[in-house]
Design an enzyme around this catalytic site. Structure first.
Site, mmCIF file in Angstrom:
data_model
loop_
_atom_site.group_PDB
_atom_site.id
_atom_site.type_symbol
_atom_site.label_atom_id
_atom_site.label_comp_id
_atom_site.label_asym_id
_atom_site.label_seq_id
_atom_site.Cartn_x
_atom_site.Cartn_y
_atom_site.Cartn_z
ATOM 1 N N HIS A 70 -28.539 125.652 74.188
ATOM 2 C CA HIS A 70 -29.701 125.093 73.485
ATOM 3 C C HIS A 70 -30.564 124.295 74.470
ATOM 4 C CE1 HIS A 70 -32.214 122.889 70.704
ATOM 5 N NE2 HIS A 70 -31.720 121.746 71.127
ATOM 6 N N ASP A 99 -60.095 133.712 88.326
ATOM 7 C CA ASP A 99 -58.678 133.987 88.037
ATOM 8 C C ASP A 99 -57.860 132.951 88.793
ATOM 9 O OD1 ASP A 99 -56.057 135.251 87.709
ATOM 10 O OD2 ASP A 99 -57.184 137.040 87.132
ATOM 11 N N TRP A 135 -26.305 120.804 79.388
ATOM 12 C CA TRP A 135 -27.407 121.264 80.246
ATOM 13 C C TRP A 135 -27.479 120.456 81.534
ATOM 14 C CZ3 TRP A 135 -32.166 119.504 82.235
ATOM 15 C CH2 TRP A 135 -32.493 118.194 81.902
ATOM 16 N N SER A 163 -39.229 130.969 90.144
ATOM 17 C CA SER A 163 -40.381 131.230 89.282
ATOM 18 C C SER A 163 -41.258 129.987 89.158
ATOM 19 C CB SER A 163 -39.893 131.687 87.907
ATOM 20 O OG SER A 163 -40.920 131.581 86.963
ATOM 21 N N SER A 164 -40.605 128.831 88.933
ATOM 22 C CA SER A 164 -41.377 127.592 88.768
ATOM 23 C C SER A 164 -42.117 127.232 90.042
ATOM 24 C CB SER A 164 -40.461 126.423 88.418
ATOM 25 O OG SER A 164 -39.957 126.591 87.139
ATOM 26 N N HIS A 247 -34.995 113.615 86.511
ATOM 27 C CA HIS A 247 -35.962 112.686 85.947
ATOM 28 C C HIS A 247 -37.398 113.146 86.137
ATOM 29 C CE1 HIS A 247 -36.906 109.493 83.399
ATOM 30 N NE2 HIS A 247 -37.980 109.345 84.139
ATOM 31 N N GLU A 249 -38.230 116.042 86.252
ATOM 32 C CA GLU A 249 -38.293 117.169 85.318
ATOM 33 C C GLU A 249 -38.804 116.750 83.935
ATOM 34 O OE1 GLU A 249 -37.946 120.380 85.340
ATOM 35 O OE2 GLU A 249 -37.690 120.781 83.194
ATOM 36 N N TYR A 251 -40.844 114.450 83.280
ATOM 37 C CA TYR A 251 -42.292 114.250 83.361
ATOM 38 C C TYR A 251 -43.022 115.561 83.584
ATOM 39 C CZ TYR A 251 -41.156 109.443 83.064
ATOM 40 O OH TYR A 251 -40.663 108.262 82.599
ATOM 41 N N SER A 262 -55.091 114.741 75.689
ATOM 42 C CA SER A 262 -56.324 114.132 76.194
ATOM 43 C C SER A 262 -57.528 115.062 76.040
ATOM 44 C CB SER A 262 -56.164 113.762 77.672
ATOM 45 O OG SER A 262 -55.055 112.924 77.843
ATOM 46 N N HIS A 296 -31.210 105.663 86.241
ATOM 47 C CA HIS A 296 -31.099 105.047 84.904
ATOM 48 C C HIS A 296 -30.375 105.978 83.930
ATOM 49 C CE1 HIS A 296 -35.354 106.694 83.860
ATOM 50 N NE2 HIS A 296 -34.447 107.535 83.431
ATOM 51 N N HIS A 297 -30.132 107.237 84.362
ATOM 52 C CA HIS A 297 -29.302 108.130 83.548
ATOM 53 C C HIS A 297 -27.825 107.887 83.821
ATOM 54 C CE1 HIS A 297 -32.724 110.698 82.316
ATOM 55 N NE2 HIS A 297 -33.217 110.360 83.482
ATOM 56 N N THR A 322 -47.584 104.350 80.879
ATOM 57 C CA THR A 322 -47.457 105.078 79.619
ATOM 58 C C THR A 322 -48.213 104.339 78.521
ATOM 59 O OG1 THR A 322 -45.268 105.700 80.388
ATOM 60 C CG2 THR A 322 -45.806 106.238 78.127
ATOM 61 N N LYS A 325 -51.858 105.026 78.686
ATOM 62 C CA LYS A 325 -52.225 106.304 78.068
ATOM 63 C C LYS A 325 -52.368 106.165 76.559
ATOM 64 C CE LYS A 325 -51.055 109.697 81.393
ATOM 65 N NZ LYS A 325 -52.278 110.464 81.321
ATOM 66 N N ARG A 444 -22.567 111.634 71.779
ATOM 67 C CA ARG A 444 -23.247 112.914 71.715
ATOM 68 C C ARG A 444 -22.280 114.031 72.101
ATOM 69 N NH1 ARG A 444 -27.055 113.002 77.112
ATOM 70 N NH2 ARG A 444 -27.599 115.047 76.292
#
Lengths: 526, 381
Positions: A70, A99, A135, A163-164, A247, A249, A251, A262, A296-297, A322, A325, A444
């Site tokens: 998932h 293009d 994951w 790919s990315s 991390h 990632e 963002y 926006s 922080h993870h 943040t 924004k 979790r």
């Protein structure tokens, strides 16, 4: 339509060999929606098992495969490719380019995705089952103790990274080189800005992820001990490397969403974005900070207290840009002339729910409090508020907003609004109670839980089913629009929409801006 | 106004319904809890206060931001014929909303730092307990200056029948163990936390302790409480198939009760030592072996030795093959697989019993048996 040049080729070949940014964008969008449904199906299995205490439908080992797939499918298959699809469609049209800069690479970066996800999904049928280590695939659960399919998982991650990276290089090259004359950086639409910054993040961190999985591969097959203490390695090293990717990632996922919001909020407020410059600076600040907050993870892995303090302070700082924004979006709405078509509803949903996710994020940044939150359902609730109500809601808004431009037909507004309200209620019913069970002590990634968590889990499952079902309505609405929507021919489609993409005919012709548009130098930015 | 109220009502309906149902649920079932518990330790209370302060600050900011937003939604509508303003950018406002949050953050960071330093203050402990995470149980070892360590494993006690819904679930479903960690009240206990296989995390919310158990590394944490009672927690880091089935139970008792319990455990250890020198009959080994099997092997190898995550034992080449090889696998495990080395976590009597049981149950009929001395000799090589 095009008074010169050819249209698209015919048949399957059009899609296989296309180098057209609109075709590739379309394929990315459909592919990501298919992955969204697949990942959603895995989520439904998870929520069905958690509907009641006790094991009912699946075995714990399979449950772990579901949570793992998932997460992987949603992050790498649904959310990321969907924003790449949006970038493909919109960036050339927003900066007045014909293009993408590297169209053949563009084709390849898309076409390596479907086989990769086929490979990843096929691990479900392999002996030992699919990856079941979450994951985040922490070693040594993902190395010494992993099922044999982990090797296929590693290969998938490598190809996804490829790919990315190709997609990002393409976006950077396009934005830097193909802007219409007069389109200075500070005149670019915010969606282009957020994607430019995102692309730099991707190029910086995808190789780090590739490094992490390569080290895993070496540990599993070639006798190294990067992540095994027995051989002089360190399992915590894996987490540092993973989150150095992980991390930024998050963002990578949310910055393009900021860009979408926006664009849409000013359109339906009929008022320019309050602080364009500060939005750009805030995006860049968030991107910079994302590189120095990864641990922080990992507050509970036993870091020295000085490390904990550094990562806590740095993480708390993210609240500042943040906040800028959120304040900007709200100020844009202030004294505007608001209307509430479906794209605006999804953006308002985003604004409220993402802000709640930001608040819980701030709470989680407080290291001592995180000793109680960490790895509990509170975290699950937090990141679904930012991932689903943040990224997915804004993506949904984007589809409703630009779909009429893409296909020249209007979607069914009543059905769109219904889709929003059902999604909104379903989402909150699913994820708000998860804050409660998390604070009350539910970890979790567990397939079964103690009785005091039963009521909220049942609510959560019902909400998840509602949210899941509402996506069928979304799919139906999009298909019905393409097949038999009311034609629109107005170039602007929405009266408040601003930007070059709204100056081309509706539906957007196969080739746009073959001659660069003239940018009004007085015009501040689109 | 009526029209606006209706609009507002519709906009607010979702979250309000959700909150109402949450409150109803919370009131209806007393066990449903919606907030963090302050717990029974000084650190736990500090964390709870910190959590509440930040929650309130966020709530106040949220009310402000959403208030402005909803005001716009209600009054600045195109349908009311308003003409949109054109203003944008205001350096003053933008500096303000950058600086003010910064100071609010400093206000949060100060108490957070002091609590964190308190959590990390592992010095001057009165006693040490080594906690080792295993797939999927905890081992507790009370470190003793004289080397007379008391060691035991703590396994899930909830029967499979409750998990698979053939029996009604007990009050402490999934949060009950065969042998809890016993700690004295009013004593600073230092935990040394590690793991044997994958990463686990030892979490007891009421003690406000969560520490990752990492193979090859030893982490430190501590607790002290004056409140006697039973506190329950779970493994918090995904550690494989039965991650959801390795609970933690801590029983905090008075110093007197603790001393009594500890000497009981020491006597028990002495008894095991004595048993290790004895020779058992097949029936004795089979009886003991069954209980050991159910506790330690069943999760992977199945209730009838039919296999699962692990290989089948019924009619297997190992259990019906060479005794020495069977013993080797039991003691040293199979490297690179989920089959752990049980030699270190099972005493020689239990090991002898369970190997004998596996060779003579589930239709296996080897007729041979293992005595504790055989296990001892095998370990010696």
């Amino acid at each position: 339509m095009g008074d010169h040049h050819h249209g698209p080729a015919k048949g399957l070949g059009r899609w296989l060999f296309t180098t057209n940014h609109k075709d590739i964008g379309t394929m990315y969008l459909w592919f990501s929606f298919a992955m969204f449904i697949l990942g959603g199906f895995f989520a439904m299995v998870i929520r069905a098992e958690l509907f009641q205490p006790g094991m009912q439908l699946v075995e714990p080992a399979f449950f772990n495969q579901m949570t793992t797939l998932h997460g992987l499918v949603m992050v790498f298959g649904a959310i990321m490719p969907s924003f790449v699809g949006l970038a493909n469609w919109l960036i050339p049209m927003m900066i007045g380019a014909p293009d993408m800069a590297l169209p053949r690479m563009n084709n390849w970066s898309f076409w390596i995705l479907p086989p990769t996800f086929l490979l990843l999904a096929s691990t479900l049928f392999m002996e030992g089952g699919a990856p079941a280590f979450g994951w985040t695939f922490y070693a040594p659960l993902s190395t010494t103790y992993a099922p044999p399919s982990v090797t296929f998982f590693i290969f998938s991650v490598h190809v996804l990274g490829l790919s990315s990276i190709m997609g990002s290089i393409n976006i950077i090259a396009t934005v830097m080189n193909m802007r219409a004359p007069g389109m200075t950086y500070m005149k670019m639409p915010l969606f282009v800005w957020t994607w430019l910054i995102t692309a730099f993040l991707l190029v910086a961190v995808m190789p780090v992820l590739a490094g992490a999985v390569t080290m895993m591969l070496m540990d599993i097959h070639f006798g190294t001990s990067f992540f095994s203490a027995a051989g002089g390695g360190d399992p915590v090293l894996f987490q540092h490397v993973f989150w150095f990717f992980g991390h930024p990632e998050v963002y990578i996922i949310i910055l393009p969403a900021f860009g979408v919001v926006s664009q849409i909020i000013p359109a339906f407020s009929r008022k320019p974005l309050f602080g364009y410059d500060s939005m750009v600076y805030a995006t860049a600040s968030i991107a910079f900070l994302s590189f120095i907050v990864w641990a922080h993870h990992m507050y509970t892995v036993g870091m020295p207290v000085a490390g904990e303090l550094f990562f806590m302070y740095a993480t708390m700082l993210i609240a500042v840009p943040t906040g800028v924004k959120v304040f900007n979006w709200v100020s844009t709405m202030w004294r505007g002339a608001l209307s509430f078509e479906t794209p605006m509803l999804f953006c308002l949903g985003f604004l409220v729910l993402f802000t709640i996710g930001g608040f819980t994020g701030l709470m989680l940044s407080i290291a001592p409090a995180d000793f109680q939150y960490h790895d509990s359902y509170f975290v699950v609730a937090h990141f679904h508020y930012v991932m689903v109500a943040g990224a997915v809601f804004s993506m949904t808004a984007a589809v409703y907003f630009w779909l009429p431009k893409w296909c020249g037909k209007m979607y069914n507004e009543t059905m769109g609004k219904t889709h929003f309200w059902i999604s909104f209620v379903g989402f909150n019913l699913a994820f708000f109670p998860q804050h409660f069970v998390g604070l009350a002590g539910m970890p979790r990634r567990i397939p079964d839980y103690a009785l005091q968590f039963a009521d909220f889990n049942m609510m959560s499952s019902i909400g998840a089913f509602i949210y899941g079902a509402s996506q069928i309505m979304f799919l139906y609405n999009v298909i019905a629009t393409i097949v038999s929507g009311t034609p629109v021919s107005d170039e602007k489609v929405w009266d408040g929409a601003e930007g070059l993409e709204w100056t081309v005919p509706t539906p957007a012709p196969y080739h746009t801006f073959e001659t660069p548009p003239k940018i009004d130098p007085a015009h501040a930015h689109s | 106004m009526c029209f606006e109220a209706k609009r507002l009502f519709r906009l607010a309906l979702g979250p309000v319904l959700m909150l109402m149902s949450a409150v109803v649920m919370a009131a209806g079932a007393e066990v449903s809890q919606v907030n963090m518990r302050p717990g029974v330790t000084e650190v736990g209370k500090e964390i709870y206060d910190l959590h509440m302060i930040i929650l309130w600050i966020c709530t106040i900011i949220g009310v402000g931001v959403f208030g402005v937003m909803f005001y716009s939604i209600i009054y600045h509508r195109k349908s009311k014929g308003v003409v949109p303003a054109t203003f944008h950018e205001s350096t003053k406002v933008e500096i303000a909303w950058t600086i003010v949050p910064f100071f609010i953050l400093i206000g949060m960071a100060v108490p957070a730092t002091s609590t964190l330093l308190n959590i990390y203050d592992n010095d001057d402990a009165d006693m040490d307990v080594l906690i080792t995470g295993y797939q999927w149980k905890w081992k507790y070892e009370y470190l003793d200056e004289n080397g007379e360590n008391v060691t035991f494993f703590s396994n899930l006690r909830t029967p499979q029948n409750e998990i698979y819904n053939t029996e009604s679930k007990g009050e402490h479903y999934l949060l009950e163990v065969d042998e809890p960690l016993v700690l004295p009240a009013d004593t600073k206990v230092r935990f040394l936390v590690t793991a044997n296989d994958v990463i686990h995390s030892w979490w007891v919310p009421d003690l406000a302790v969560k520490k990752d158990a990492i193979p090859g590394f030893i982490n430190e944490a501590w607790t002290r409480t004056s409140q006697e009672g039973i506190y329950r927690g779970q493994c918090a880091e995904l550690c494989g198939k039965d991650h959801g089935f390795m609970p933690i139970v801590v029983n905090v008792v008075s110093q007197g009760e603790y001393d009594e319990w500890l000497s009981g455990k020491q006597a028990e250890a002495a008894e095991i030592k004595e048993l290790m020198a004895q020779t058992f009959t097949l029936d004795q080994l089979m009886e003991r072996g069954k209980s050991v099997y159910d506790r330690s092997c069943l999760a992977c190898h199945g209730a009838n030795g039919e296999g699962g995550l692990g290989n089948a034992i019924a009619n297997s080449a190992v259990a019906t093959g060479d005794l020495g090889e069977h013993l080797e696998i039991g003691i040293n495990g199979v490297p690179g697989t989920a089959m752990q080395a049980f030699g270190g976590q099972m005493n020689d009597v239990d090991m002898a019993a369970v190997i004998t049981y596996q060779r003579n149950a589930f239709g296996n009929n080897m007729g041979d048996m293992v005595q504790p001395i055989d296990v001892y000799n095998h370990k010696k090589g």
